[in-house]
Design a protein around this motif. Structure first.
Motif, PDB file in Angstrom:
ATOM      1  N   ASP B 255      69.827  -8.721  64.844  1.00  0.00           N
ATOM      2  CA  ASP B 255      68.555  -8.301  64.279  1.00  0.00           C
ATOM      3  C   ASP B 255      68.708  -7.459  63.027  1.00  0.00           C
ATOM      4  OD1 ASP B 255      67.217  -7.786  67.589  1.00  0.00           O
ATOM      5  OD2 ASP B 255      67.115  -9.535  66.257  1.00  0.00           O
ATOM      6  N   MET B 256      69.927  -7.021  62.738  1.00  0.00           N
ATOM      7  CA  MET B 256      70.062  -6.082  61.623  1.00  0.00           C
ATOM      8  C   MET B 256      71.376  -6.324  60.901  1.00  0.00           C
ATOM      9  SD  MET B 256      69.834  -1.971  61.870  1.00  0.00           S
ATOM     10  CE  MET B 256      70.197  -0.915  60.505  1.00  0.00           C
ATOM     11  N   ASP B 257      71.320  -6.198  59.580  1.00  0.00           N
ATOM     12  CA  ASP B 257      72.543  -6.307  58.799  1.00  0.00           C
ATOM     13  C   ASP B 257      73.241  -4.941  58.811  1.00  0.00           C
ATOM     14  OD1 ASP B 257      73.112  -8.052  55.627  1.00  0.00           O
ATOM     15  OD2 ASP B 257      74.401  -7.593  57.332  1.00  0.00           O
ATOM     16  N   THR B 258      74.427  -4.910  58.192  1.00  0.00           N
ATOM     17  CA  THR B 258      75.205  -3.674  58.308  1.00  0.00           C
ATOM     18  C   THR B 258      74.842  -2.706  57.196  1.00  0.00           C
ATOM     19  OG1 THR B 258      76.910  -4.763  57.028  1.00  0.00           O
ATOM     20  CG2 THR B 258      77.171  -4.762  59.422  1.00  0.00           C
ATOM     21  N   PHE B 259      74.034  -1.737  57.493  1.00  0.00           N
ATOM     22  CA  PHE B 259      73.761  -0.677  56.524  1.00  0.00           C
ATOM     23  C   PHE B 259      73.270   0.576  57.227  1.00  0.00           C
ATOM     24  CE2 PHE B 259      69.147  -0.717  56.570  1.00  0.00           C
ATOM     25  CZ  PHE B 259      68.819  -2.001  56.959  1.00  0.00           C
ATOM     26  N   VAL B 260      73.398   1.685  56.481  1.00  0.00           N
ATOM     27  CA  VAL B 260      72.944   2.988  57.007  1.00  0.00           C
ATOM     28  C   VAL B 260      72.019   3.586  55.962  1.00  0.00           C
ATOM     29  CG1 VAL B 260      73.659   5.297  57.682  1.00  0.00           C
ATOM     30  CG2 VAL B 260      75.050   3.351  58.322  1.00  0.00           C
ATOM     31  N   PHE B 261      70.866   4.021  56.400  1.00  0.00           N
ATOM     32  CA  PHE B 261      69.849   4.491  55.462  1.00  0.00           C
ATOM     33  C   PHE B 261      68.970   5.527  56.147  1.00  0.00           C
ATOM     34  CE2 PHE B 261      66.853   4.243  52.063  1.00  0.00           C
ATOM     35  CZ  PHE B 261      65.596   4.363  52.643  1.00  0.00           C
ATOM     36  N   ALA B 262      68.532   6.522  55.377  1.00  0.00           N
ATOM     37  CA  ALA B 262      67.613   7.508  55.945  1.00  0.00           C
ATOM     38  C   ALA B 262      66.712   8.049  54.846  1.00  0.00           C
ATOM     39  CB  ALA B 262      68.376   8.660  56.593  1.00  0.00           C
ATOM     40  N   VAL B 263      65.475   8.348  55.214  1.00  0.00           N
ATOM     41  CA  VAL B 263      64.532   8.985  54.286  1.00  0.00           C
ATOM     42  C   VAL B 263      63.690   9.963  55.091  1.00  0.00           C
ATOM     43  CG1 VAL B 263      62.796   7.159  54.558  1.00  0.00           C
ATOM     44  CG2 VAL B 263      62.788   8.572  52.512  1.00  0.00           C
ATOM     45  N   GLY B 264      63.387  11.078  54.453  1.00  0.00           N
ATOM     46  CA  GLY B 264      62.593  12.073  55.173  1.00  0.00           C
ATOM     47  C   GLY B 264      62.457  13.320  54.333  1.00  0.00           C
ATOM     48  N   ASN B 265      61.876  14.369  54.907  1.00  0.00           N
ATOM     49  CA  ASN B 265      61.717  15.571  54.094  1.00  0.00           C
ATOM     50  C   ASN B 265      63.070  16.254  53.899  1.00  0.00           C
ATOM     51  OD1 ASN B 265      62.224  17.542  56.112  1.00  0.00           O
ATOM     52  ND2 ASN B 265      60.119  17.436  56.804  1.00  0.00           N
ATOM     53  N   LYS B 266      63.160  17.016  52.822  1.00  0.00           N
ATOM     54  CA  LYS B 266      64.470  17.482  52.341  1.00  0.00           C
ATOM     55  C   LYS B 266      65.232  18.261  53.406  1.00  0.00           C
ATOM     56  CE  LYS B 266      63.529  17.522  47.454  1.00  0.00           C
ATOM     57  NZ  LYS B 266      62.659  18.211  46.515  1.00  0.00           N
ATOM     58  N   LYS B 267      64.513  19.146  54.074  1.00  0.00           N
ATOM     59  CA  LYS B 267      65.204  19.966  55.088  1.00  0.00           C
ATOM     60  C   LYS B 267      65.789  19.085  56.184  1.00  0.00           C
ATOM     61  CE  LYS B 267      63.637  24.096  57.159  1.00  0.00           C
ATOM     62  NZ  LYS B 267      62.515  24.875  57.543  1.00  0.00           N
ATOM     63  N   ALA B 268      64.977  18.141  56.631  1.00  0.00           N
ATOM     64  CA  ALA B 268      65.429  17.266  57.719  1.00  0.00           C
ATOM     65  C   ALA B 268      66.626  16.443  57.277  1.00  0.00           C
ATOM     66  CB  ALA B 268      64.287  16.369  58.174  1.00  0.00           C
ATOM     67  N   MET B 269      66.610  15.977  56.045  1.00  0.00           N
ATOM     68  CA  MET B 269      67.717  15.164  55.559  1.00  0.00           C
ATOM     69  C   MET B 269      68.997  15.971  55.503  1.00  0.00           C
ATOM     70  SD  MET B 269      67.017  12.033  55.079  1.00  0.00           S
ATOM     71  CE  MET B 269      66.105  12.140  56.579  1.00  0.00           C
ATOM     72  N   GLY B 270      68.895  17.197  55.006  1.00  0.00           N
ATOM     73  CA  GLY B 270      70.077  18.043  54.972  1.00  0.00           C
ATOM     74  C   GLY B 270      70.653  18.269  56.353  1.00  0.00           C
TER      75      GLY B 270
END
Lengths: 106, 483
Positions: B255-270
């Motif tokens: 169901d998914m190809d090989t990748f890693v990705f994230a998006v969100g508010n700056k604090k959460a990302m850190g």
């Protein structure tokens, strides 16, 4: 594209059953509050009983209430009830031995 | 004066009821100065006990002739104390002649009087013998606190339950149109939808949905604030927090190809970059701004490669995210998801943690804690985004370059991991070999038959010799190659 939107995305043959996430692999995700409060409550109630300190017994009652409020539904109610009863008995025994009211620390 | 004298027996009787202060006040109402008796709670006791002492010792001294002088002494002593006593003792001395006691009855008794008076210790009445609830104010405070806690527990529990139900009611239709199984607690034999949330806690509710194309299943966790715990409520007054909805979609391999990705508010990302195993390994760069794609400044992106970001951030996705930016805490797509970094103990041989293709969404419920059931409807567009993402990820395929990069990344990570654990694995292999040798030696020692023992020993020696020869050959080969 439109064909996908119109068709039903549900697939009864692709059902997977729910498996509760095992807490062994993620001990950090578990909230330790009810366990700590349970332990604290027992310690305070033992202190209150042995050392005849009324305020210890009252704090034990509070601890067991907090532990109950934070407990998971899968947890044993017997444990909760036993710590609760122990703290109540600590309060009662302290007052039976020494009916004087508590004096504030100030 | 006679009336005052008649009060003495009454006082004697009243002495038996120390808690009845009110009555003393009534007795002293006729002409006496009330203020003197109101000075402290025990003024009456002092007076009365002294009177009691004197009335008790009065009969004995009265009998003896020198008693008058003693009484005068007492009079003098008591006059210094309080003015109100004068009338009392005046009455006493005046009446002593008409008193029935035989003066000679108690001769020599007066000697004990002064000492008796000096050793008299006035004790405070213990608080629990006073018939007033006011002295138990600490206990009343405690009980009130407990009652307040219980009230808050009931109110908080009900509020959380109502919020959960409101969320489910607003999302039920969407979920039922997308998943065959909506609601499962894993205990029933057959896979039938329970159609309701699992309550894990008074503040956490789960929902498992399954039976859809493109995914194995979806676990939705409603993580509300601990409204049922008063301590938590008070702590939140200092540090506001909000309810969260966490959605975890697990995917099949295809169901998914090989990748890693994230998006969100700056604090959460850190925070996620530090905590999450896959994000820290594959998305090494600092979170980038999403302004290039039209995202608001409050959001940041972590990505394995630029192509992935371009692929995920299509116009519809950007539209979803921009419209709900305040509610999005983090969105994390990963084919190498294994949870947060686990701290390993020393000396344990590590195996690569098991990974699963997962999409994770964390949404903040608007209202910052003061949510009402109506706010749950505003989360519906976010669920639409989740469904859209599932379909999108299935369709998203990296081109050849992207795939090569991804494979290189994964190989690199694995190599690093093996290097780190190389020393540990060597140690483990060494210990295993030593164990084997020891076990063999023990076997040889335990052999009863000396003949067999000799043979086994010889066999072990031959094996060791062979191993040594092999090693030497290898070293020679390496040396030759190096040259």
């Amino acid at each position: 594209m439109t064909f996908n939107n119109m068709s039903d995305p549900r697939r009864p043959n692709k059902i997977f059953r729910y498996k509760p996430p095992s807490t062994e692999t993620n001990p950090t995700l578990e909230d330790p509050t009810p366990d700590y409060m349970n332990l604290l409550g027992m310690i305070f109630s033992m202190c209150g009983l042995m050392l005849k300190l009324k305020w210890c017994a009252w704090i034990a009652v509070y601890c067991s209430f907090i532990s109950f409020a934070n407990s998971r539904s899968s947890e044993d109610t017997k444990q909760m009830m036993s710590s609760f009863m122990l703290s109540i008995s600590a309060v009662v025994m302290s007052y039976l031995q020494n009916p004087q009211p508590m004096s504030p620390p100030w | 004066m006679r009336s005052v004298f008649l009060l003495l027996p009454a006082l004697l009787v009243l002495l038996a009821f120390p808690g009845a202060r009110g009555r003393y006040n009534d007795d002293f109402d006729d002409g006496e100065d009330l203020a003197e008796f109101d000075d402290n709670d025990f003024a009456e006791f002092e007076d009365v006990s002294e009177d009691a002492v004197e009335t008790e010792t009065d009969p004995p001294p009265r009998a003896a002739a020198p008693s008058a002088t003693v009484e005068d002494d007492e009079d003098e002593a008591t006059v210094e104390l309080e003015d109100g006593q004068d009338e009392f003792y005046d009455g006493d001395t005046q009446d002593q002649d008409s008193f029935k006691y035989d003066n000679e009855e108690f001769e020599g008794y007066e000697k004990t009087n002064p000492t008796f008076k000096e050793t008299l210790i006035l004790r405070e009445v213990p608080a629990h013998l006073q018939n007033s609830w006011e002295s138990y104010y600490m206990e009343i405070l405690m009980v009130t606190g407990l009652l307040a806690y219980i009230m808050n527990y009931i109110i908080g529990k009900n509020k959380n339950s109502r919020l959960a139900q409101a969320w489910f009611n607003s999302h039920r239709e969407l979920l039922e149109s997308n998943f065959t199984l909506v609601g499962d607690d894993g205990t029933s034999k057959e896979a039938t939808s329970t159609g309701k949330l699992n309550q894990e806690n008074e503040h956490i509710y789960n929902l498992w949905c399954s039976g859809r194309v493109c995914c194995e299943g979806m676990l939705i966790q409603l993580k509300f604030l601990k409204r049922q715990d008063l301590l938590n409520v008070l702590a939140r007054m200092m540090r506001p927090a909000c309810d969260q909805v966490q959605i975890k979609v697990t995917l099949n391999d295809e169901d998914m190809d090989t990748f890693v990705f994230a998006v969100g508010n700056k604090k959460a990302m850190g925070r996620l970059q530090k905590e999450m195993q896959d994000l820290s390994e594959f998305c090494g760069d600092k979170p980038k701004s999403g302004a290039k794609y039209g995202l608001p400044d409050s959001l940041a992106i972590l990505s394995e490669m630029g192509e992935v970001t371009d692929g995920v951030m299509d116009s519809k996705m950007v539209h979803f995210i921009t419209n709900n930016a305040d509610k999005i805490e983090s969105i994390h797509f990963s084919d190498q998801f294994s949870g947060p970094k686990v701290m390993q103990e020393e000396g344990q041989p590590l195996k690569l943690p098991e990974t699963k293709k997962t999409l994770l969404f964390t949404f903040n419920v608007p209202g910052m804690g003061n949510t009402s059931p109506k706010d749950m409807d505003s989360l519906l567009p976010l669920m639409n985004m989740v469904i859209y993402s599932i379909d999108k990820v299935k369709k998203l395929r990296l081109n050849r370059e992207g795939k090569q990069k991804a494979e290189k990344n994964r190989a690199r990570v694995e190599e690093n991991f093996l290097k780190q654990t190389h020393a540990q694995r060597q140690e483990a292999a060494q210990t295993r070999r030593e164990e084997k040798k020891r076990a063999e030696k023990e076997r040889i020692m335990n052999e009863e038959d000396p003949e067999r023992q000799r043979r086994l020993e010889e066999a072990a020696q031959r094996r060791e010799q062979k191993k040594l020869e092999k090693k030497q050959m290898k070293m020679k080969q390496i040396k030759v190659k190096a040259m």
